[in-house]
Design an enzyme around this catalytic site. Structure first.
Site, PDB file in Angstrom:
ATOM      1  N   THR A 142      -1.015 -23.056  18.938  1.00 40.12           N
ATOM      2  CA  THR A 142      -2.345 -22.645  19.420  1.00 40.12           C
ATOM      3  C   THR A 142      -3.010 -21.620  18.496  1.00 40.12           C
ATOM      4  O   THR A 142      -2.335 -20.780  17.894  1.00 40.12           O
ATOM      5  CB  THR A 142      -2.282 -22.080  20.852  1.00 40.12           C
ATOM      6  OG1 THR A 142      -3.584 -21.573  21.193  1.00 40.12           O
ATOM      7  CG2 THR A 142      -1.289 -20.940  21.004  1.00 40.12           C
ATOM      8  N   GLN A 143      -4.324 -21.692  18.423  1.00 41.82           N
ATOM      9  CA  GLN A 143      -5.093 -20.694  17.657  1.00 41.82           C
ATOM     10  C   GLN A 143      -5.165 -19.363  18.405  1.00 41.82           C
ATOM     11  O   GLN A 143      -5.520 -18.346  17.815  1.00 41.82           O
ATOM     12  CB  GLN A 143      -6.527 -21.195  17.425  1.00 41.82           C
ATOM     13  CG  GLN A 143      -6.602 -22.378  16.497  1.00 41.82           C
ATOM     14  CD  GLN A 143      -8.021 -22.903  16.321  1.00 41.82           C
ATOM     15  OE1 GLN A 143      -8.991 -22.227  16.658  1.00 41.82           O
ATOM     16  NE2 GLN A 143      -8.143 -24.104  15.807  1.00 41.82           N
TER      17      GLN A 143
ATOM     18  N   THR B 155       0.809  -1.221   0.000  1.00 40.83           N
ATOM     19  CA  THR B 155       0.000   0.000   0.000  1.00 40.83           C
ATOM     20  C   THR B 155       0.841   1.268   0.000  1.00 40.83           C
ATOM     21  O   THR B 155       0.484   2.264  -0.631  1.00 40.83           O
ATOM     22  CB  THR B 155      -0.912   0.022   1.253  1.00 40.83           C
ATOM     23  OG1 THR B 155      -1.776  -1.098   1.174  1.00 40.83           O
ATOM     24  CG2 THR B 155      -1.740   1.283   1.330  1.00 40.83           C
TER      25      THR B 155
ATOM     26  N   ASP C  24       1.559  -6.456  -4.655  1.00 41.31           N
ATOM     27  CA  ASP C  24       0.734  -6.506  -3.456  1.00 41.31           C
ATOM     28  C   ASP C  24       1.237  -7.734  -2.701  1.00 41.31           C
ATOM     29  O   ASP C  24       1.475  -8.778  -3.302  1.00 41.31           O
ATOM     30  CB  ASP C  24      -0.739  -6.684  -3.857  1.00 41.31           C
ATOM     31  CG  ASP C  24      -1.670  -6.659  -2.647  1.00 41.31           C
ATOM     32  OD1 ASP C  24      -2.512  -5.759  -2.584  1.00 41.31           O
ATOM     33  OD2 ASP C  24      -1.552  -7.553  -1.780  1.00 41.31           O
TER      34      ASP C  24
END
Ligand code: ASP
Length: 346
Positions: free
Chosen positions: A278-279, A15, A59
């Site tokens: 772990t999430q 960006t 990008d």
């Protein structure tokens, strides 16, 4: 001849250098020279800046290990000539690239600072100028003619983080990144404060070199209530994979259903390395704390401890290309290489 630090600015896209395409109403990557013209302040910085730009800026959703190698090689080609590097990169996958580079740049003793922005540099309210200018200042910091920072970092919205501890948490806020399990390395306010005790200890070094080979034969299995046997089997039986990141609940917990354990066991027997991550964005895997992780511990899963998902992906691709034995792989994964996790002792 000046004693000013020499900084190489590497522009990959994102960006920060984008402009609005009025035909399609989308943001697209723009030419680097135009980007620098928009920041005349750069000339006031107390360093010599040279630049390198991707021929076609991208990008960062199009980032890939091939581009990681390209960035690493640019750093290698210029390593002897410059004191520090700033990499301009889209924020979407910045944590992945910066984590990967933290492993690929072996025995790094110079700063490599990733930054980008949430708004293009041409936007009135842009965050790009502060991010870029301070990133360059950080890359220029020296103690006794040696770079103060000697690791891969990510600078965004007044904070410097260890890159392989970061994750993108917000698609809109200027504060787009966080480092959930490791403190900041520096903070920019009226003063630029470096928290030296948090920096990577770079003692016992060999010569700088680039590890180019990243093995992409990996898969990710993210658990969710209701996940079916057929889905788990499909992921674990993906042809030719050598490693799996298992994204578990909480402190590394997973269903205790027998079909689940059997599928995991079969994958392990095939020599696939399975890492328990772990999430949760903060905290760590503690296999054995709950009954719902005992079976994973017994199967011998590798603990990702407090590693981020992004760093786990990068570390797995890196270690798989090193052709380690099963035990060596597990030990290396559970031990910090570049400060990416807290050492895990089984
Ligand atoms: N889509 C952009 C990219 O990652 C977003 C950004 O730069 O912040 O390249």
């Amino acid at each position: 001849m000046t004693n000013k630090p020499n900084i190489l600015l590497i522009y990959t896209g994102g960006t920060i250098g984008m402009v609005k395409d009025f035909e399609t109403n989308t943001l697209r990557a723009f030419n680097f020279d135009n980007l620098l013209i928009r920041i005349p302040e750069i000339k006031q910085l107390d360093c010599n800046i040279t630049t390198y730009s991707f021929e076609t800026p991208i990008d960062s959703s199009n980032m890939s290990p091939e581009y990681w190698v390209q960035i690493a090689n640019v750093i290698q080609d210029n390593y002897a000539k410059v004191d520090g590097f700033v990499v301009l990169h889209g924020s979407d996958t910045m944590s992945y690239t910066a984590s990967a580079l933290s492993f690929m740049l072996e025995d790094l003793e110079k700063p490599v600072i990733f930054t980008g922005s949430q708004l293009p540099i041409g936007d009135l309210r842009t965050d790009a100028k502060e991010n870029l200018i301070t990133a360059i200042q950080i890359a220029s910091l020296q103690d006794n003619n040696l770079p103060q920072i000697q690791e891969v970092c990510l600078y965004f919205e007044y904070k410097l983080y260890r890159a392989n501890r970061t994750t993108k948490i917000n698609a809109e806020h200027f504060e787009a990144f966080t480092s959930p399990n490791y403190p900041e390395l520096a903070e920019s306010g009226v003063h630029l404060k470096v928290f030296k005790h948090n920096l990577l200890n770079t003692a016992t070094k060999g010569a700088f070199n680039v590890h180019e080979n990243m093995c992409t034969d990996i898969a990710v299995l993210k658990l969710y209530p209701g996940i079916t046997e057929v889905v788990v089997a499909a992921v674990l039986n993906t042809p030719n994979i050598k490693g799996v990141i298992l994204e578990t609940y909480g402190a590394g917990n997973a269903p205790t259903l027998s079909w689940f354990s059997k599928l995991l066991e079969a994958a392990l027997l095939k020599g696939i390395h399975v890492v328990n991550v772990t999430q949760c964005s903060g905290g760590s895997v503690i296999m054995g704390q709950y009954e719902t992780s005992m079976h994973l511990q017994k199967l011998g899963l590798i603990s990702g401890n407090d590693i981020t998902f992004e760093a786990a992906i990068a570390k797995m691709m890196y270690l798989l290309s090193k052709e380690l034995t099963k035990n060596e792989f597990k030990k290396c994964f559970q031990t910090s290489i570049k400060g990416e996790l807290t050492d895990y002792f089984a």
